[in-house]
Design a protein around this motif. Structure first.
Motif, PDB file in Angstrom:
ATOM      1  N   ALA A  85       1.064  -1.229  -0.047  1.00  0.00           N
ATOM      2  CA  ALA A  85      -0.033  -0.097  -0.144  1.00  0.00           C
ATOM      3  C   ALA A  85       0.969   1.252  -0.005  1.00  0.00           C
ATOM      4  O   ALA A  85       0.882   1.879   0.974  1.00  0.00           O
ATOM      5  CB  ALA A  85      -0.881   0.126   0.994  1.00  0.00           C
ATOM      6  N   PRO A  86       1.569   1.574  -1.142  1.00  0.00           N
ATOM      7  CA  PRO A  86       2.403   2.699  -0.781  1.00  0.00           C
ATOM      8  C   PRO A  86       1.910   4.285  -0.937  1.00  0.00           C
ATOM      9  O   PRO A  86       2.597   4.956  -0.575  1.00  0.00           O
ATOM     10  CB  PRO A  86       3.261   2.638  -2.534  1.00  0.00           C
ATOM     11  CG  PRO A  86       2.236   1.662  -3.209  1.00  0.00           C
ATOM     12  CD  PRO A  86       1.595   0.814  -2.399  1.00  0.00           C
ATOM     13  N   HIS A  87       0.564   4.152  -1.412  1.00  0.00           N
ATOM     14  CA  HIS A  87      -0.064   5.423  -1.202  1.00  0.00           C
ATOM     15  C   HIS A  87      -0.781   5.816   0.145  1.00  0.00           C
ATOM     16  O   HIS A  87      -0.614   6.738   0.532  1.00  0.00           O
ATOM     17  CB  HIS A  87      -1.355   5.592  -2.076  1.00  0.00           C
ATOM     18  CG  HIS A  87      -0.670   5.456  -3.572  1.00  0.00           C
ATOM     19  ND1 HIS A  87       0.211   6.533  -4.312  1.00  0.00           N
ATOM     20  CD2 HIS A  87      -0.890   4.738  -4.600  1.00  0.00           C
ATOM     21  CE1 HIS A  87       0.420   5.974  -5.493  1.00  0.00           C
ATOM     22  NE2 HIS A  87      -0.068   4.986  -5.590  1.00  0.00           N
ATOM     23  N   THR A  88      -1.027   4.707   0.932  1.00  0.00           N
ATOM     24  CA  THR A  88      -1.660   4.815   2.167  1.00  0.00           C
ATOM     25  C   THR A  88      -0.754   4.367   3.333  1.00  0.00           C
ATOM     26  O   THR A  88      -0.879   4.876   4.331  1.00  0.00           O
ATOM     27  CB  THR A  88      -2.827   3.653   2.295  1.00  0.00           C
ATOM     28  OG1 THR A  88      -2.254   2.662   2.287  1.00  0.00           O
ATOM     29  CG2 THR A  88      -3.785   4.165   1.249  1.00  0.00           C
ATOM     30  N   PHE A  89       0.451   3.897   3.295  1.00  0.00           N
ATOM     31  CA  PHE A  89       1.519   3.751   4.095  1.00  0.00           C
ATOM     32  C   PHE A  89       1.940   4.923   4.776  1.00  0.00           C
ATOM     33  O   PHE A  89       1.964   4.909   6.222  1.00  0.00           O
ATOM     34  CB  PHE A  89       2.544   2.905   3.616  1.00  0.00           C
ATOM     35  CG  PHE A  89       3.780   2.502   4.546  1.00  0.00           C
ATOM     36  CD1 PHE A  89       3.510   1.328   5.356  1.00  0.00           C
ATOM     37  CD2 PHE A  89       4.827   3.233   4.661  1.00  0.00           C
ATOM     38  CE1 PHE A  89       4.368   0.884   6.510  1.00  0.00           C
ATOM     39  CE2 PHE A  89       5.631   2.921   5.853  1.00  0.00           C
ATOM     40  CZ  PHE A  89       5.613   1.757   6.629  1.00  0.00           C
ATOM     41  N   PRO A  90       2.388   5.871   4.016  1.00  0.00           N
ATOM     42  CA  PRO A  90       2.857   7.180   4.801  1.00  0.00           C
ATOM     43  C   PRO A  90       1.729   7.760   5.906  1.00  0.00           C
ATOM     44  O   PRO A  90       2.048   8.075   6.949  1.00  0.00           O
ATOM     45  CB  PRO A  90       3.144   8.149   3.886  1.00  0.00           C
ATOM     46  CG  PRO A  90       3.429   7.369   2.610  1.00  0.00           C
ATOM     47  CD  PRO A  90       2.374   6.227   2.829  1.00  0.00           C
ATOM     48  N   ALA A  91       0.638   7.899   5.442  1.00  0.00           N
ATOM     49  CA  ALA A  91      -0.463   8.546   6.140  1.00  0.00           C
ATOM     50  C   ALA A  91      -1.154   7.610   7.399  1.00  0.00           C
ATOM     51  O   ALA A  91      -1.141   7.969   8.376  1.00  0.00           O
ATOM     52  CB  ALA A  91      -1.784   8.626   5.404  1.00  0.00           C
ATOM     53  N   GLU A  92      -1.237   5.990   6.810  1.00  0.00           N
ATOM     54  CA  GLU A  92      -1.638   5.529   7.984  1.00  0.00           C
ATOM     55  C   GLU A  92      -0.713   4.852   9.295  1.00  0.00           C
ATOM     56  O   GLU A  92      -1.125   4.488   9.970  1.00  0.00           O
ATOM     57  CB  GLU A  92      -2.445   4.213   7.340  1.00  0.00           C
ATOM     58  CG  GLU A  92      -3.644   4.640   6.515  1.00  0.00           C
ATOM     59  CD  GLU A  92      -4.842   5.301   7.328  1.00  0.00           C
ATOM     60  OE1 GLU A  92      -5.005   4.782   8.451  1.00  0.00           O
ATOM     61  OE2 GLU A  92      -5.458   6.203   6.793  1.00  0.00           O
TER      62      GLU A  92
END
Length: 195
Positions: free
Chosen positions: A15-22
């Motif tokens: 999940a490269p797009h959600t990993f930094p946020a989550e």
């Protein structure tokens, strides 16, 4: 998986797009003008409900507060035993008059700072200024005040059951306390509210 680092890397790859946020609490900025959902897609997923009206199947009424620097976002959800649910109220504290706005606009508006100094004008001398010259209330005090006022607002709302018009009581309120610098005042509020 042989380690926590491997587990984290697998999450990042999957999940490269959600990993930094989550997982790191550092969301990447969305590119301006990017359409994530079309108006037709949104319309297909809406449910016609009246504000503050709880469906007959709902057994729980719960609210959630997302803490931000100059605002508190909230949402109230009516949920049945099978986890079927519908949003019966949502908004911000302080309330925004505009129907459409972006999250990035809030910091420039200084809404929570304004409300804080209306309530506590004697603390104006403890204000700080941003790089752009905007006045800011003391951070921890402002966050505590914002959470406190949002909870009061949610508990003062009158929700009614659509089947008989009877009142429905709020069962619980969840507050996001994972934003590092806001965690302490939120936890302090929760501990004080228990007393």
């Amino acid at each position: 998986e042989v380690s926590a680092i491997q587990h984290a890397m697998n999450l990042r790859f999957n999940a490269p797009h959600t990993f930094p946020a989550e997982y790191q609490n550092k969301p990447k900025n969305q590119t301006e003008g990017t359409t994530l959902i079309t108006p037709n897609q949104l319309a297909a997923r809406t449910v016609a409900t009246n504000r503050f009206q709880v469906p007959g199947y709902a057994t729980k009424l719960v609210s959630f507060i997302d803490v931000q620097n100059e605002s508190m976002y909230y949402m109230t959800l009516a949920v049945g035993n099978d986890f079927t649910g519908v949003i019966v109220d949502y908004g911000t504290f302080p309330e925004v008059d505009s129907k459409y706005y972006r999250k990035a606009q809030f910091d420039g508006w200084s809404l929570l700072t304004r409300e804080f100094f209306r309530k506590y004008p004697e603390l104006r001398e403890k204000a700080t200024k941003t790089e752009s010259g905007k006045l800011r209330a003391p951070f921890e005090a402002k966050i505590y005040y914002g959470v406190q006022e949002t909870v009061k607002l949610l508990l003062s709302r009158e929700y009614v059951r659509e089947t008989d018009g009877g009142p429905v009581r709020m069962d619980s309120i969840g507050i996001d306390a994972t934003w590092g610098k806001a965690s302490d005042p939120i936890k302090k509020f929760v501990n004080n509210a228990r007393d």
